[in-house]
Design an enzyme around this catalytic site. Structure first.
Site, PDB file in Angstrom:
ATOM      1  N   GLY A 193       0.797  -1.255   0.031  1.00 12.02           N
ATOM      2  CA  GLY A 193      -0.071   0.152   0.124  1.00 12.02           C
ATOM      3  C   GLY A 193       0.927   1.141   0.137  1.00 12.02           C
ATOM      4  CB  ALA A 194       4.481   1.825  -0.872  1.00 15.06           C
ATOM      5  CB  SER A 195       0.601   3.610  -4.488  1.00 15.05           C
ATOM      6  OG  SER A 195      -0.606   3.100  -4.235  1.00 15.05           O
ATOM      7  CB  SER A 243      -8.937   1.136  11.614  1.00 15.88           C
ATOM      8  OG  SER A 243      -9.904   2.196  11.728  1.00 15.88           O
ATOM      9  CE1 TYR A 301     -10.833   0.539   6.605  1.00 18.55           C
ATOM     10  CE2 TYR A 301     -11.797   1.545   8.666  1.00 18.55           C
ATOM     11  CZ  TYR A 301     -10.609   1.282   7.870  1.00 18.55           C
ATOM     12  OH  TYR A 301      -9.400   2.040   8.257  1.00 18.55           O
ATOM     13  CB  ALA A 347     -16.188  -6.591  10.467  1.00 25.81           C
ATOM     14  CB  SER A 348     -12.109  -5.845   7.248  1.00 25.67           C
ATOM     15  OG  SER A 348     -11.936  -4.333   7.055  1.00 25.67           O
ATOM     16  CE  LYS A 349      -7.857  -1.454   7.841  1.00 27.00           C
ATOM     17  NZ  LYS A 349      -6.613  -1.537   7.659  1.00 27.00           N
TER      18      LYS A 349
END
Length: 246
Positions: free
Chosen positions: A13-15, A137, A150, A152-154
């Site tokens: 995710g470095a972009s 997060s 979101y 839940a994913s984190k």
């Protein structure tokens, strides 16, 4: 003084956003980086901002594509650290969710991180006494309307990191996660279509120190990757500018 000289570190995710500034800081501290993102032009922009040009590797990879993850693992040399930043934000009340949307968010924010980690471990690409950092997060600990999938994913990512810390402790590989509150990034700026600018300004007042910056997160990531944090593993650090003090 933090020093990452001689360390080989992967940053996903470095972009843009947090991942971009993490990569830039780590390069200033002497690390050799493998940076990855799905946007060719933006990833190259990040690569051009890194110190010690000619020592880093930029790899285009979509974390939602298992073939890209496998290709990335093949290109990676033995790592001394990795930062898992790739992710997407979604604001949708539960009644507007669909299976497609749920699967997309979970795939990018959680499943892809697990598959990448699994691949690196299986191919023995992570050296002993390395440090792995997962960007979770604050949403995973709150109940903010519209963030169900979101969050839940984190939450899943934080739980995964804690279990992984237990599994890798015998190899002296440290695993930690960070749970930032709202950090000003291009991604959150794009949330204006779902949350008005006035609402964002009002919300920021709930943070005694205001919204965070990407460098706030990057500084702590660098600390966790360095030899200055040899006794920290299995932690999930909340970084929220005092939001949860209330």
């Amino acid at each position: 003084m933090l020093d990452l000289q001689g360390k080989n570190i992967l940053v996903t995710g470095a972009s843009s956003g947090i991942g971009k500034d993490i990569a830039i800081l780590l390069s200033k501290l002497g690390a050799r980086l493998i940076i990855t993102g799905r946007d060719h032009d933006r990833l190259n922009q990040t690569a051009a901002l890194l110190d010690n040009q000619g020592t880093h590797l930029a790899v285009i990879a979509d974390m939602d594509a298992e073939t890209d993850i496998k290709a990335l693992v093949e290109k990676v040399e033995k790592l001394d650290g990795a930062v898992f930043c790739a992710g997407i934000i979604d604001y949708s009340p539960v009644k507007f969710l669909s299976k497609e949307k749920i699967n997309k968010v979970l795939s990018v924010n959680f499943v892809s991180q697990v598959l990448l980690t699994q691949g690196l471990l299986k191919e023995k690409k992570i050296a002993k006494q390395s440090s792995l950092v997962y960007i979770s997060s604050l949403s995973s600990k709150l109940g903010v309307a519209g963030t169900a999938v979101y969050a839940a994913s984190k939450a899943a990512l934080s739980a995964f990191a804690k279990v992984l810390a237990t599994e890798l402790a015998a190899q002296k590989i440290r695993v930690n996660s960070l749970s930032p509150g709202i950090v000003k990034t291009p991604m959150t700026d794009g949330a204006d279509s779902a949350i008005s600018s006035d609402d964002m300004k009002e919300d920021e007042k709930k943070y005694p120190f205001g919204y965070g910056s990407t460098i706030d997160v990057a500084n702590y990531v660098a600390f966790l990757l360095s030899d200055n944090s040899p006794w920290i593993t299995g932690s999930d650090l909340v970084m929220d500018g005092g939001f949860t003090l209330n």
